[in-house]
Design an enzyme around this catalytic site. Structure first.
Site, PDB file in Angstrom:
ATOM      1  N   HIS A  44       0.852  -1.186   0.000  1.00 20.55           N
ATOM      2  CA  HIS A  44       0.000   0.000   0.000  1.00 20.55           C
ATOM      3  C   HIS A  44       0.895   1.246   0.000  1.00 20.55           C
ATOM      4  O   HIS A  44       1.868   1.305   0.722  1.00 20.55           O
ATOM      5  CB  HIS A  44      -0.882  -0.014   1.263  1.00 20.55           C
ATOM      6  CG  HIS A  44      -1.581   1.275   1.542  1.00 20.55           C
ATOM      7  ND1 HIS A  44      -1.270   2.089   2.611  1.00 20.55           N
ATOM      8  CD2 HIS A  44      -2.566   1.906   0.856  1.00 20.55           C
ATOM      9  CE1 HIS A  44      -2.066   3.147   2.591  1.00 20.55           C
ATOM     10  NE2 HIS A  44      -2.850   3.066   1.537  1.00 20.55           N
ATOM     11  N   HIS A  89       1.709  11.863  -1.891  1.00 18.73           N
ATOM     12  CA  HIS A  89       0.919  11.401  -0.762  1.00 18.73           C
ATOM     13  C   HIS A  89      -0.082  12.490  -0.396  1.00 18.73           C
ATOM     14  O   HIS A  89       0.296  13.504   0.176  1.00 18.73           O
ATOM     15  CB  HIS A  89       1.837  11.112   0.422  1.00 18.73           C
ATOM     16  CG  HIS A  89       1.249  10.166   1.420  1.00 18.73           C
ATOM     17  ND1 HIS A  89       0.056  10.397   2.055  1.00 18.73           N
ATOM     18  CD2 HIS A  89       1.689   8.963   1.877  1.00 18.73           C
ATOM     19  CE1 HIS A  89      -0.199   9.380   2.879  1.00 18.73           C
ATOM     20  NE2 HIS A  89       0.767   8.502   2.775  1.00 18.73           N
TER      21      HIS A  89
END
Ligand SMILES: *[C@@H]1O[C@H](CO)[C@@H](O)[C@H](O)[C@H]1NC(C)=O
Ligand SMILES: *[C@@H]1O[C@H](CO)[C@@H](O)[C@H](O)[C@H]1NC(C)=O
Ligand SMILES: *[C@@H]1O[C@H](CO)[C@@H](O)[C@H](O)[C@H]1NC(C)=O
Ligand SMILES: *[C@@H]1O[C@H](CO)[C@@H](O)[C@H](O)[C@H]1NC(C)=O
Length: 301
Positions: A44, A89
């Site tokens: 992930h 992110h």
């Protein structure tokens, strides 16, 4: 018996009956198994490597692949300049792990050097940009040439019609790619629409028991005929923000025990009658993700 044979005959026998059979993703058994009937642990937020609060992984993409990880997930966002997709992110201001083209090039280089390996790739389209931005990076890296296109394209390939790993390898279509939002399988057939194929369990879980396999996305979806991805990565609350819980990774990524990969898989399997297709993890170098994958698939380590 064989040891009594003259050396010449012995090597002839070895040629005819190779002692170590070719492997697919590290297991002989996977060669003849349908891609949709193998559980694969995944990384992930695979590009966010390091020790800042927003990082999810300890080791590089190449090191993750070398470790045996065959499912990579990554978030994309438009660069600050707005001209290229980057692995960022949440926002490129928070953490920018480089361009999508570079990320895909790293993967292409590794796959070229490892011809018996099949990879699943799941990208997210955080800014909902047009699919041409993705295909531009796939084509610049050359990874598009390795991507699988289902024979039913642009329609969805039914879960029980997927080829085996050996068929994918023989056909040179060793990368199965999904995008969460705004895929367009008519325009770019090798980037598959994630939620036409899969459902996912809840993400950003902060309960370390992982006692939940409910269908989170697409909301209201039925499990029938869909593959599924389990979000098995633990966050902890730090001053109101969800931060990947690295301290718990040995337990979260364990084969068995409360809150382990094995325990959540068993819960999901009891609900859906089959194990997950993908299990996304933070810190794939901690705990025993590949061992857990072997146990779920019933193969020896
Ligand atoms: C999946 O693979 C296992 C192990 O080979 C096999 O027992 C099972 O029947 C397969 N399931 C489907 C749906 O093909
Ligand atoms: C990239 O995405 C933007 C925003 O959706 C879109 O306007 C543009 O056409 C896309 N670029 C390509 C090459 O498709
Ligand atoms: C392999 O490629 C051939 C030729 O393109 C195609 O007809 C066949 O369906 C492919 N097989 C699989 C399993 O993808
Ligand atoms: C995880 O387990 C490894 C191996 O047992 C150990 O070296 C490491 O300190 C553990 N890490 C944490 C954060 O508990």
């Amino acid at each position: 018996m064989l040891s009594n044979l003259p050396l010449g005959l012995l090597s002839a026998a070895a040629l005819l009956f190779p002692i170590t059979s070719a492997q697919c993703n590290g297991q002989v058994e996977y060669c003849t198994r349908s891609w949709s009937n193998i559980t694969t642990v995944g990384s992930h937020d695979s590009p966010f490597v390091g020790d800042s609060l927003s990082d999810n992984q300890d080791i590089s993409i190449t090191a993750q692949l070398d470790l045996g990880i065959r499912f990579l997930q990554g978030q994309t966002h438009m660069s600050i300049l707005g001209n290229e997709l980057e692995l960022c992110h949440t926002s490129c201001l928070l953490e920018d792990a480089g361009s999508l083209t570079d990320y895909l090039t790293t993967i292409k280089t590794w796959l070229d050097a490892n011809p018996n390996e099949v990879l699943t790739l799941l990208l997210t389209n955080g800014d909902y940009v047009g699919i041409g931005n993705f295909s531009a990076s796939f084509e610049a890296s050359g990874l598009d040439t390795l991507c699988y296109v289902p024979p039913t394209s642009p329609d969805v390939l039914p879960i029980n019609e997927w080829p085996t790993l050996q068929e994918l390898i023989d056909n040179g279509t060793r990368v199965v790619t999904f995008l969460d939002y705004d895929a367009d399988m008519s325009t770019v057939p090798y980037i598959l629409d994630e939620f036409s194929y899969y459902f996912e369990t809840p993400y950003d879980v902060t309960d370390s028991t992982f006692d939940d396999c409910s269908i989170n996305r697409p909301s209201g979806a039925s499990a029938d005929g869909r593959m599924y991805i389990v979000n098995h990565f633990l966050d902890k609350d730090v001053l109101g923000a969800d931060i990947p819980d690295r301290d718990a990774a040995n337990t979260t990524n364990a084969v068995s025990g409360t809150g382990s990969i094995g325990a959540q898989t068993a819960l999901c399997e009891s609900l859906y009658g089959r194990p997950p297709n993908g299990i996304l993890l933070d810190w794939v170098d901690l705990g025993e993700p590949i061992k857990a994958q072997d146990v779920i698939n019933g193969v020896s380590s």
